[in-house]
Design an enzyme around this catalytic site. Sequence first.
Site, PDB file in Angstrom:
ATOM      1  N   LYS A 111      -9.032   9.945 -21.815  1.00  0.00           N
ATOM      2  CA  LYS A 111      -9.864   8.773 -21.580  1.00  0.00           C
ATOM      3  C   LYS A 111      -9.140   7.594 -22.223  1.00  0.00           C
ATOM      4  O   LYS A 111      -8.829   7.616 -23.425  1.00  0.00           O
ATOM      5  CB  LYS A 111     -11.250   8.953 -22.194  1.00  0.00           C
ATOM      6  CG  LYS A 111     -12.232   7.842 -21.827  1.00  0.00           C
ATOM      7  CD  LYS A 111     -13.648   8.181 -22.309  1.00  0.00           C
ATOM      8  CE  LYS A 111     -14.675   7.179 -21.804  1.00  0.00           C
ATOM      9  NZ  LYS A 111     -16.052   7.558 -22.193  1.00  0.00           N
TER      10      LYS A 111
ATOM     11  N   CYS B  67     -15.225   8.672 -16.926  1.00  0.00           N
ATOM     12  CA  CYS B  67     -16.393   7.819 -17.111  1.00  0.00           C
ATOM     13  C   CYS B  67     -16.050   6.318 -17.156  1.00  0.00           C
ATOM     14  O   CYS B  67     -15.756   5.712 -16.135  1.00  0.00           O
ATOM     15  CB  CYS B  67     -17.142   8.261 -18.371  1.00  0.00           C
ATOM     16  SG  CYS B  67     -18.840   7.646 -18.464  1.00  0.00           S
TER      17      CYS B  67
ATOM     18  N   GLU C 263     -18.145  15.026 -18.162  1.00  0.00           N
ATOM     19  CA  GLU C 263     -17.673  14.617 -19.485  1.00  0.00           C
ATOM     20  C   GLU C 263     -18.570  15.243 -20.565  1.00  0.00           C
ATOM     21  O   GLU C 263     -19.790  15.260 -20.431  1.00  0.00           O
ATOM     22  CB  GLU C 263     -17.710  13.092 -19.583  1.00  0.00           C
ATOM     23  CG  GLU C 263     -17.261  12.534 -20.937  1.00  0.00           C
ATOM     24  CD  GLU C 263     -17.407  11.020 -21.010  1.00  0.00           C
ATOM     25  OE1 GLU C 263     -16.672  10.403 -21.790  1.00  0.00           O
ATOM     26  OE2 GLU C 263     -18.267  10.463 -20.275  1.00  0.00           O
TER      27      GLU C 263
END
Length: 518
Positions: A349, A383, A274
């Site tokens: 995300k 993440c 990321e």
Amino acid sequence: MIEETVDKEKVEKIDKIEIEYLKVKDFESLKAIMIAVYPSIPDPYWKKADLQKLVRIFPEGQVVVKVNGEIAGCALSIIVDYDKFSDHHTYLQITGNESFSTHTPKGNVLYGIDIFIAHEFRGMRIGRRLYDYRKELCENMNLERIIFGGRLPNYHKYADKMTPKEYIENVRTREINDPVLDFQLNNDFHVKRVITNYLEGDKASKEYAALLEWDNIYYQKPQKKPIATKTVVRLGLVQWQMRTYKNFDELIEQAEYFIDTISGYRSDFALFPEFFNAPLMAAYNHLSEADAIRELAKYTEQIRDKFSELSISYNINIITGSMPYLENGSLYNVGFLCKRDGSVEKFYKLHVTPDEAKVWGMNGGDVLKTFNTDCGKIGILICYDVEFPELSRLLADQGMDILFVPFLTDTQNGYSRVRHCAQARAVENECYVAIAGSVGNIPKVHNMDMQFAQSMVLTPCDFQFPTNGVKAEATPNAEMILVADVDVDLLKELNQFGSVHNLNDRRKDLFSLKLKKK
């Protein structure tokens, strides 16, 4: 086959690159390419009837690479019972006077009949893609090895000074350049011996050839029938060092170095972390954090396009990690799956961290889906998203076998959240999980001071897998790559015969989970 400097104009215009089985309708295009490729060889192209027979008797062995629908290269092969031939054979002997009567499905060796690349597509690693296809075909069909006679097109320049054996040794030590032999040696083939009178009329090689061989280390002597399906997927993880880069090109150069290295191990995927491109924000450190990240977002489409080009060139699927992306005035954290066939897909995300929302004004996306690849169905969560078990469970219900998690964590406790949640996702969803993060620090970029990471490949915990559920792990906080193989068939075995059945034993009479937005 000769590899030359890449035609940058051709590369920049690539929309799709793919390997297809050869069709007889491709004959005229192939004829023109072969005439251009073999100008010094008498009767340089295959007749239509020859190609028709090859396609009929062994369709899997005859393939072309097409770039934007245009043929760029071709590979022709047969299977032979090599025990019936000696290492001193000629081209006519091994091909049955080019009738291919020597082909037999019960043979033990994949023999390379021809491989060539159109001049305008050289330098794009088309040849490497074709050789990789042959290697996979050899493995999938459980054949012992690949063998072929390699021309020595520059030998005529040295024939009065050295023997063919001496010439080959000088090519091996880089004292002489032979574009064909150089390429084959770089693709893991080794010279077994020199053959005389191999290809009649090959004046450039003085009719000599190097007998080249590639051994299939996965070969198993058949008991009842050959193994026909390869299920092992090779993952390459980049544990990226945060450092200052002078410009965009320098960052891409470092990224290509890792892609080149990982693809050299014939990996199917390369996973970046990321915000691996965050060092480019150093040039905007005088701005507010919110303005600086929006300046960084201006590079995202450039990086996407460059990674797509590299995925084609190095024949590997690349997961770009994630980057800031402006869409209709809103800022998102997105990444791209750049497939080796030239297609590109985007992922978001979904859960931004409080810091991303507060400091950068970032928004969460609302698209969750699996991606079909040439290695099966995969999922990608960025993440923080891996800390929400519902997401990966929904992906598992869509058939996901491998979950990729690019992450960025600054502290060890932040890393531990990602790592342990990723491990839980592997167990509860009966899948593999690969996580990759960045290490080091970039003091000239606000809000990105330091990073902590240990990239790894995680598995379910049962008899078929490592007892601790860790297939492979990188050294903490060290720049490196991690390469690991995962066997998708073991997941199917786990689903049916595991000690527990996390997916099948869910009490759907008590609870359910469904995706509201599609």
